[in-house]
Design an enzyme around this catalytic site. Structure first.
Site, short mmCIF file in Angstrom:
data_model
loop_
_atom_site.label_atom_id
_atom_site.label_comp_id
_atom_site.label_asym_id
_atom_site.label_seq_id
_atom_site.Cartn_x
_atom_site.Cartn_y
_atom_site.Cartn_z
CD GLU A 143 -2.79 -1.41 2.38
OE1 GLU A 143 -2.74 -0.56 3.28
OE2 GLU A 143 -3.51 -2.41 2.43
CD GLU A 251 -4.25 -8.07 1.32
OE1 GLU A 251 -5.18 -7.44 1.85
OE2 GLU A 251 -3.06 -7.78 1.43
O1 G3I Z 1 -3.79 -8.91 18.50
C1 G3I Z 1 -4.63 -7.91 19.08
C2 G3I Z 1 -5.21 -8.40 20.39
O2 G3I Z 1 -4.16 -8.61 21.29
C3 G3I Z 1 -6.19 -7.34 20.90
O3 G3I Z 1 -6.80 -7.78 22.07
C4 G3I Z 1 -7.26 -7.04 19.87
C5 G3I Z 1 -8.22 -5.95 20.29
O4 G3I Z 1 -8.61 -5.12 19.23
O5 G3I Z 1 -6.62 -6.61 18.69
C6 G3I Z 1 -5.75 -7.59 18.12
O6 G3I Z 1 -5.17 -7.05 17.00
C7 G3I Z 1 -6.01 -6.93 15.86
C8 G3I Z 1 -5.35 -7.72 14.73
O7 G3I Z 1 -6.08 -7.51 13.54
C9 G3I Z 1 -5.32 -9.22 15.02
O8 G3I Z 1 -6.61 -9.73 15.16
C10 G3I Z 1 -6.10 -5.46 15.49
O9 G3I Z 1 -6.84 -4.76 16.47
C11 G3I Z 1 -6.77 -5.31 14.14
O10 G3I Z 1 -6.68 -3.95 13.74
C12 G3I Z 1 -6.06 -6.16 13.12
O11 G3I Z 1 -6.73 -6.00 11.90
C13 G3I Z 1 -6.03 -6.48 10.76
C14 G3I Z 1 -5.79 -5.33 9.80
O12 G3I Z 1 -5.16 -5.82 8.64
C15 G3I Z 1 -4.92 -4.25 10.42
O13 G3I Z 1 -4.89 -3.14 9.60
C16 G3I Z 1 -6.89 -7.52 10.08
O14 G3I Z 1 -7.00 -8.67 10.93
C17 G3I Z 1 -6.29 -7.94 8.74
O15 G3I Z 1 -7.20 -8.73 8.03
C18 G3I Z 1 -5.99 -6.69 7.92
O16 G3I Z 1 -5.37 -7.13 6.74
C19 G3I Z 1 -5.12 -6.11 5.76
C20 G3I Z 1 -3.84 -6.51 5.04
O17 G3I Z 1 -2.79 -6.71 5.94
C21 G3I Z 1 -3.44 -5.46 4.00
N1 G3I Z 1 -4.55 -5.21 3.10
C22 G3I Z 1 -5.82 -4.87 3.73
C23 G3I Z 1 -6.21 -5.95 4.72
C24 G3I Z 1 -7.58 -5.68 5.29
O18 G3I Z 1 -7.56 -4.51 6.07
#
Ligand code: G3I
Length: 344
Positions: A143, A251
Site C-alpha cells: 500500500e 487478498e
Molecule cells: O492482536 C490484538 C489483540 O491482542 C487485541 O486484544 C485485539 C483488540 O482489538 O486486537 C488484536 O489485533 C487486531 C489484529 O487484527 C489481530 O486480530 C487489530 O486490532 C486489528 O486492527 C487487526 O486487523 C487487521 C488489519 O489488517 C490491520 O490493519 C486484520 O485482521 C487484517 O485482516 C488486515 O489485513 C489487511 C492486510 O494486511 C493489508 N490489506 C488490507 C487488509 C484488510 O484490512
C-alpha cells in the site's frame, strides 16, 4: 462430499487463504487441507508481529505456519515486510528516543534517515534469511500508492522520512538475502482504478529502470458485489503483464455492501444478495481462467465468513465476503466458482 477448490483449479492456478494461527487446528485446518494449496498469514508476519521491539524477533507463530505448510505440502507466501500499519513506533524514533518526524535540523534528518533505512535493511534481511527456503512469494511493500497524497505516494512515515528510498532498500535487501529464487511483490488495493494503476505502473517502471528487483504486483482485490468491473481488474493485470511483471490476487474477498454504505443486513442476508455475490464470483473466476497467462495465483483473505476483517470494517455488521459461510458450509459463491469445472 463437495469438490476441492484447489483440485478443481489444478489446471489453472493455485488457490490460497489468509489465516490466523488458531486456524491451523480443528475444522479450519481440515478446510485448508482440503481446499487450499497456498497460505498466507493474515497478521502473524507483519512487522509488529515479527519485531515488536528492536532486535527482539518473535518467530513462534510464523515458524508454526511454516511448519504447518511444510507438513501439509502447501505453499506459504509472506505478508508483509514493509507497511505503514502494524509497524512498531521504535522504527521511527531517533537515537535519543524522539520521533524522527519532528526533527527540523537537516543534518540530523539525514542521520535519522540513514538509521531508519538501516533498521529496515536489518528487518528485511533477518526475516528473508530465515524463511527463504520455505517461502517463495513475498510481499515486500504494501500500500505505498495513494493518489490523493502528494506525488501519488502514500504520505506514510516511511515516505516522509525517506522518499521512495525505503522501497528500494526493502527490495534490494530482500533480493540480496534471498537470491533470485524468491519472488518479490509490490502489493496494493484498488489497483483496478485507472489513476492508481497508472501511478503504480509509473513507480514500478522507475524502480525497474534503477535496477530495483521487483518481480510482480499483488492485487489485493478487496471488492464488493457492486464494484469494480471484472474487466477493470483484468485490464490492470494486463498492463503489468505487458511490463514484464507477474500478477497475483493476494487478498480476495467480496463485501455485500456498496462503498460508503453503512447499512447492515443483520441476521438474515437476503438470498438475492448471496446470489448476486455468487454471480460476481463466477464471472470473476471465469475471467481469471480465461486469462490465466496473466496471473499466477489467487489468495482469498480468509477461509470462511466466520472470520473476516470486514465484519468490523468500516463498521461492525454482518459481512459474508468469502466462499464458505459462518458454519463453514459452501455458499452459492463456492458453487459458482467450482461448478463450471465439474466433469459432466
Ligand atoms: O492482536 C490484538 C489483540 O491482542 C487485541 O486484544 C485485539 C483488540 O482489538 O486486537 C488484536 O489485533 C487486531 C489484529 O487484527 C489481530 O486480530 C487489530 O486490532 C486489528 O486492527 C487487526 O486487523 C487487521 C488489519 O489488517 C490491520 O490493519 C486484520 O485482521 C487484517 O485482516 C488486515 O489485513 C489487511 C492486510 O494486511 C493489508 N490489506 C488490507 C487488509 C484488510 O484490512
Amino acid at each position: 462430499d463437495i469438490p476441492s477448490l484447489a483440485e478443481s483449479y489444478a489446471d489453472y492456478f493455485p488457490i490460497g487463504a489468509a489465516i490466523e494461527p488458531y486456524q491451523m487446528t480443528g475444522l479450519h485446518a481440515d478446510m485448508l487441507k482440503k481446499h487450499m494449496n497456498w497460505l498466507v498469514a493474515e497478521n502473524a508476519m507483519k512487522p509488529a508481529s515479527l519485531q515488536p521491539r528492536e532486535g527482539e524477533f518473535q518467530w513462534e507463530q510464523a515458524d508454526r505456519m511454516v511448519q504447518f505448510a511444510r507438513e501439509n505440502k502447501m505453499e506459504l507466501r509472506f505478508h508483509t515486510l514493509v507497511w505503514h500499519n502494524q509497524t512498531p513506533d521504535w522504527f521511527f524514533l531517533d537515537a535519543e528516543g524522539k520521533p524522527m518526524e519532528n526533527e527540523t535540523d537537516p543534518v540530523k534528518r539525514e542521520a535519522n534517515k540513514k538509521l531508519l533505512l538501516e533498521r529496515l535493511d536489518t528487518h528485511v534481511r533477518t526475516i528473508v534469511e530465515r524463511y527463504k527456503d520455505d517461502i517463495r512469494s513475498w510481499d515486500v511493500v504494501n500500500e505505498v500508492i495513494e493518489p490523493a497524497d502528494p506525488d501519488g505516494m502514500r504520505a506514510s512515515l516511511w515516505y516522509k522520512l525517506t522518499g521512495t528510498e525505503y522501497i528500494e532498500t526493502a527490495f534490494r535487501a530482500a533480493r540480496e538475502a534471498g537470491g533470485s529464487d524468491i519472488k518479490l511483490y509490490i502489493n496494493d488495493y484498488g489497483t483496478d482504478d485507472p489513476v492508481k494503476r497508472d501511478r503504480l505502473a509509473e513507480l514500478v517502471t522507475e524502480l525497474l529502470d534503477k535496477g530495483v528487483p521487483v518481480d510482480g504486483v499483488g492485487h489485493q482485490t478487496h471488492i464488493s458485489i457492486h464494484w469494480p468491473t471484472v474487466d477493470s481488474i483484468i485490464e490492470s493485470m494486463r498492463k503489468f503483464h505487458e511490463l514484464g511483471l507477474d500478477n497475483l490476487v493476494t487478498e480476495l474477498d467480496m463485501s455485500l455492501y456498496a462503498w460508503n454504505d453503512r447499512s447492515d443486513f443483520g441476521e438474515d442476508i437476503p438470498e438475492e444478495i448471496l446470489q448476486k455475490q455468487a454471480d460476481r464470483y463466477g464471472e470473476l473466476f471465469e475471467a481469471f481462467r480465461s486469462n490465466q497467462e496473466l496471473l499466477s495465483g489467487v489468495v482469498l483473505w480468509g477461509i470462511a465468513d466466520d472470520h473476516t476483517w470486514l465484519s468490523s470494517f468500516p463498521v461492525t455488521r454482518t459481512e459474508a465476503p468469502l466462499l464458505f459461510d459462518e458454519l463453514l458450509q459452501a455458499k452459492p459463491a463456492f458453487w459458482a466458482v467450482v461448478d463450471p469445472l465439474q466433469q459432466p
